[in-house]
Design an enzyme around this catalytic site. Sequence first.
Site, PDB file in Angstrom:
ATOM      1  N   LYS A 178       0.846  -1.202   0.000  1.00 63.38           N
ATOM      2  CA  LYS A 178       0.000   0.000   0.000  1.00 63.38           C
ATOM      3  C   LYS A 178       0.877   1.247   0.000  1.00 63.38           C
ATOM      4  CE  LYS A 178      -2.099   2.461   3.219  1.00 63.38           C
ATOM      5  NZ  LYS A 178      -2.013   3.783   2.554  1.00 63.38           N
ATOM      6  N   GLY A 231       6.985   5.081   8.015  1.00 65.60           N
ATOM      7  CA  GLY A 231       6.043   6.176   8.225  1.00 65.60           C
ATOM      8  C   GLY A 231       6.277   6.807   9.580  1.00 65.60           C
ATOM      9  N   SER A 232       5.221   7.398  10.114  1.00 64.22           N
ATOM     10  CA  SER A 232       5.362   8.144  11.366  1.00 64.22           C
ATOM     11  C   SER A 232       5.493   7.201  12.568  1.00 64.22           C
ATOM     12  CB  SER A 232       4.138   9.040  11.555  1.00 64.22           C
ATOM     13  OG  SER A 232       2.977   8.232  11.620  1.00 64.22           O
ATOM     14  N   GLU A 253      10.285   1.539  10.203  1.00 59.93           N
ATOM     15  CA  GLU A 253      11.185   2.668   9.915  1.00 59.93           C
ATOM     16  C   GLU A 253      10.387   3.931  10.178  1.00 59.93           C
ATOM     17  OE1 GLU A 253      14.288   2.333   9.184  1.00 59.93           O
ATOM     18  OE2 GLU A 253      14.289   0.174   8.845  1.00 59.93           O
ATOM     19  N   CYS A 287      13.080  11.755   6.106  1.00 63.15           N
ATOM     20  CA  CYS A 287      13.222  11.319   7.496  1.00 63.15           C
ATOM     21  C   CYS A 287      14.648  11.558   8.002  1.00 63.15           C
ATOM     22  CB  CYS A 287      12.857   9.848   7.609  1.00 63.15           C
ATOM     23  SG  CYS A 287      13.820   8.837   6.471  1.00 63.15           S
ATOM     24  N   GLU A 389       8.965  15.847  15.837  1.00 64.50           N
ATOM     25  CA  GLU A 389       9.269  15.900  14.404  1.00 64.50           C
ATOM     26  C   GLU A 389       8.297  16.861  13.715  1.00 64.50           C
ATOM     27  OE1 GLU A 389       8.246  12.491  11.903  1.00 64.50           O
ATOM     28  OE2 GLU A 389      10.253  12.578  11.033  1.00 64.50           O
TER      29      GLU A 389
HETATM   30  P1  NAD Z   1       2.096   8.014   8.135  1.00 64.83           P
HETATM   31  O1  NAD Z   1       2.512   7.205   9.286  1.00 64.83           O
HETATM   32  O2  NAD Z   1       0.940   8.919   8.298  1.00 64.83           O
HETATM   33  O3  NAD Z   1       1.722   7.073   6.887  1.00 64.83           O
HETATM   34  C1  NAD Z   1       2.643   6.169   6.322  1.00 64.83           C
HETATM   35  C2  NAD Z   1       1.886   5.059   5.630  1.00 64.83           C
HETATM   36  O4  NAD Z   1       1.224   4.289   6.625  1.00 64.83           O
HETATM   37  C3  NAD Z   1       0.789   5.528   4.680  1.00 64.83           C
HETATM   38  O5  NAD Z   1       0.712   4.616   3.609  1.00 64.83           O
HETATM   39  C4  NAD Z   1      -0.455   5.455   5.535  1.00 64.83           C
HETATM   40  O6  NAD Z   1      -1.638   5.295   4.798  1.00 64.83           O
HETATM   41  C5  NAD Z   1      -0.168   4.224   6.372  1.00 64.83           C
HETATM   42  N1  NAD Z   1      -0.812   4.183   7.679  1.00 64.83           N
HETATM   43  C6  NAD Z   1      -1.126   5.220   8.505  1.00 64.83           C
HETATM   44  N2  NAD Z   1      -1.722   4.763   9.620  1.00 64.83           N
HETATM   45  C7  NAD Z   1      -1.784   3.415   9.502  1.00 64.83           C
HETATM   46  C8  NAD Z   1      -2.301   2.380  10.331  1.00 64.83           C
HETATM   47  N3  NAD Z   1      -2.888   2.637  11.495  1.00 64.83           N
HETATM   48  N4  NAD Z   1      -2.191   1.107   9.894  1.00 64.83           N
HETATM   49  C9  NAD Z   1      -1.591   0.815   8.722  1.00 64.83           C
HETATM   50  N5  NAD Z   1      -1.106   1.759   7.882  1.00 64.83           N
HETATM   51  C10 NAD Z   1      -1.191   3.042   8.277  1.00 64.83           C
HETATM   52  O7  NAD Z   1       3.390   8.781   7.637  1.00 64.83           O
HETATM   53  P2  NAD Z   1       3.486   9.850   6.485  1.00 64.83           P
HETATM   54  O8  NAD Z   1       2.906  11.125   6.988  1.00 64.83           O
HETATM   55  O9  NAD Z   1       3.001   9.255   5.206  1.00 64.83           O
HETATM   56  O10 NAD Z   1       5.075   9.992   6.325  1.00 64.83           O
HETATM   57  C11 NAD Z   1       5.859  10.843   7.102  1.00 64.83           C
HETATM   58  C12 NAD Z   1       6.514  10.078   8.234  1.00 64.83           C
HETATM   59  O11 NAD Z   1       7.290   9.000   7.713  1.00 64.83           O
HETATM   60  C13 NAD Z   1       7.499  10.932   9.013  1.00 64.83           C
HETATM   61  O12 NAD Z   1       7.334  10.658  10.374  1.00 64.83           O
HETATM   62  C14 NAD Z   1       8.855  10.431   8.536  1.00 64.83           C
HETATM   63  O13 NAD Z   1       9.918  10.627   9.437  1.00 64.83           O
HETATM   64  C15 NAD Z   1       8.582   8.995   8.320  1.00 64.83           C
HETATM   65  N6  NAD Z   1       9.566   8.403   7.430  1.00 64.83           N
HETATM   66  C16 NAD Z   1      10.478   7.538   7.949  1.00 64.83           C
HETATM   67  C17 NAD Z   1      11.454   6.980   7.123  1.00 64.83           C
HETATM   68  C18 NAD Z   1      12.485   6.030   7.658  1.00 64.83           C
HETATM   69  O14 NAD Z   1      13.120   5.355   6.855  1.00 64.83           O
HETATM   70  N7  NAD Z   1      12.676   5.922   8.954  1.00 64.83           N
HETATM   71  C19 NAD Z   1      11.470   7.306   5.771  1.00 64.83           C
HETATM   72  C20 NAD Z   1      10.520   8.193   5.280  1.00 64.83           C
HETATM   73  C21 NAD Z   1       9.555   8.735   6.115  1.00 64.83           C
END
Ligand code: NAD
Length: 485
Positions: A178, A231-232, A253, A287, A389
Amino acid sequence: MNLDIPYHLENYIGGNLVAPLSGKFMDNINPATGEVVGKIPESGAKDIEVAVLAAQKAFAAWSTTAVEQRFKILNRIAELIDENLDVLALAETNDNGKPLWLAKQVDIPRASANFRFFATGIMHFATESHNMEDKAVNYTLRQPIGIVGCISPWNLPLYLFTWKIAPALAAGNCVIAKPSEVTPVTAYLLSKICKEAGLPDGVLNIIHGTGPEAGESIVTHPAIKAISFTGSTRAGERIASLAAPKFKKLSLELGGKNPTIIFADCNWEKVFFETIRSSFGNQGQICLCGSRILIEESVYEKFKDVFVGLIKNLKVGDPLEEETKQGAIVSKMQFDKVLNCIETAKQEGGKILCGGTAIKPEGRCANGYFIQPTIIEGLGPECKTNQEEIFGPVVTLQSFKTEEEALQLANATSYGLAATIWTQDITRANKMAAKVESGIVWINCWLLRDLRTPFGGVKNSGVGREGGWEALRFFTEAKNVCIQL
Ligand code: NAD
């Protein structure tokens, strides 16, 4: 191959492009113009169920396909990504708001590199054997897990999506993936590329939708045995709470609040060029960006004056224009969040040295989400601005007197993803690198990536490592076989 982008995107299940079973779609907005440019499937548990059935059907054949054949298909995907660089880069820019030159130079080339790297990697992947003198010999089998889930964010859409999918497929798994609902288009185009490259139907299934609906349906589905999530930290915590009781393998991550540590003896020519990138690259939405710049006191004013001067001249505006250095913030939600964080910084007593406001470019981008790159000083390590962040074009400056104080400040958050150290004293750099609490350390450089190296964070920045053999180990189950001699 037809890489036209339809107004209504579709899921990719069992080799077919299909509408979501709910029949519902949400808006896809170009953040540089604020316009609705298409519709994204709002998929849910039923779509995941169909995708799992398709993946189950495909698994027996894919998991036993010779690695050389897997290599050929994945390598062909890499070639097709390269051949379609311009279309993919434009789609990424229109979805994400990043400058087109950046999508062309970084995002899309890295997506093909990910496939090429793991396509060749699987040809060299080997396992251990443990000899017990004259008693027995053990050998380790590393077998595909089965069906795995890959969930990725919006900041580097195709780059991070493929960083998960490529090793999962190379290792012989079938994948339910996804992309972020904020930036779905290049993932949609990837489904067409995979079909063209000859990836068998059902091996990769790409489902669009929100985190709570489509994402959680992947995380909780009993047949999906491992979850690789980027993600977050907030979503990572939720996913861990859902997946851990079901004993799924998890790679998380997550977010960062990374320090850039600048000593007086740094290379002054290089430090500015790289710190502009590490602070504001991709509008600060990487990130690994260094959002807390720590500067040795004796050169604090000197660094500040030059840095602020350079940042004031960064051109913010239409991502399609070649001279644009800063494009749009990815969404209205993120735009509002970043502006709120700047307000919080002011309330905490921060002084805005440059930026701090939204801007309205003229012409087609007048309704886009643009924020000037922002530098703030005067805030201590404990405040919200230096703890949470922001994930936007905002950095803070703090000064330190000694190495110990630099380390204390660097480690003074709950995150631990990446740190950058600028000094020409290599002994000091190595000592600092060993003590800084992060999974990745760059010395006198930033975002210089060798795909063989372990990638990931400590503390609230994540669990597990991606990259190289770490990724292939994550996407396989180790089985020990002991033979008595
Ligand atoms: P997010 O957590 O809102 O979403 C990331 C993904 O997870 C999306 O596809 C979203 O639809 C999905 N998602 C959200 N809640 C979910 C749940 N409860 N169950 C399953 N899937 C879910 O993050 P974002 O706003 O898209 O991205 C920004 C964040 O990602 C920042 O915190 C950034 O630091 C982090 N990030 C980390 C890395 C790393 O390698 N550590 C790399 C890039 C981004």
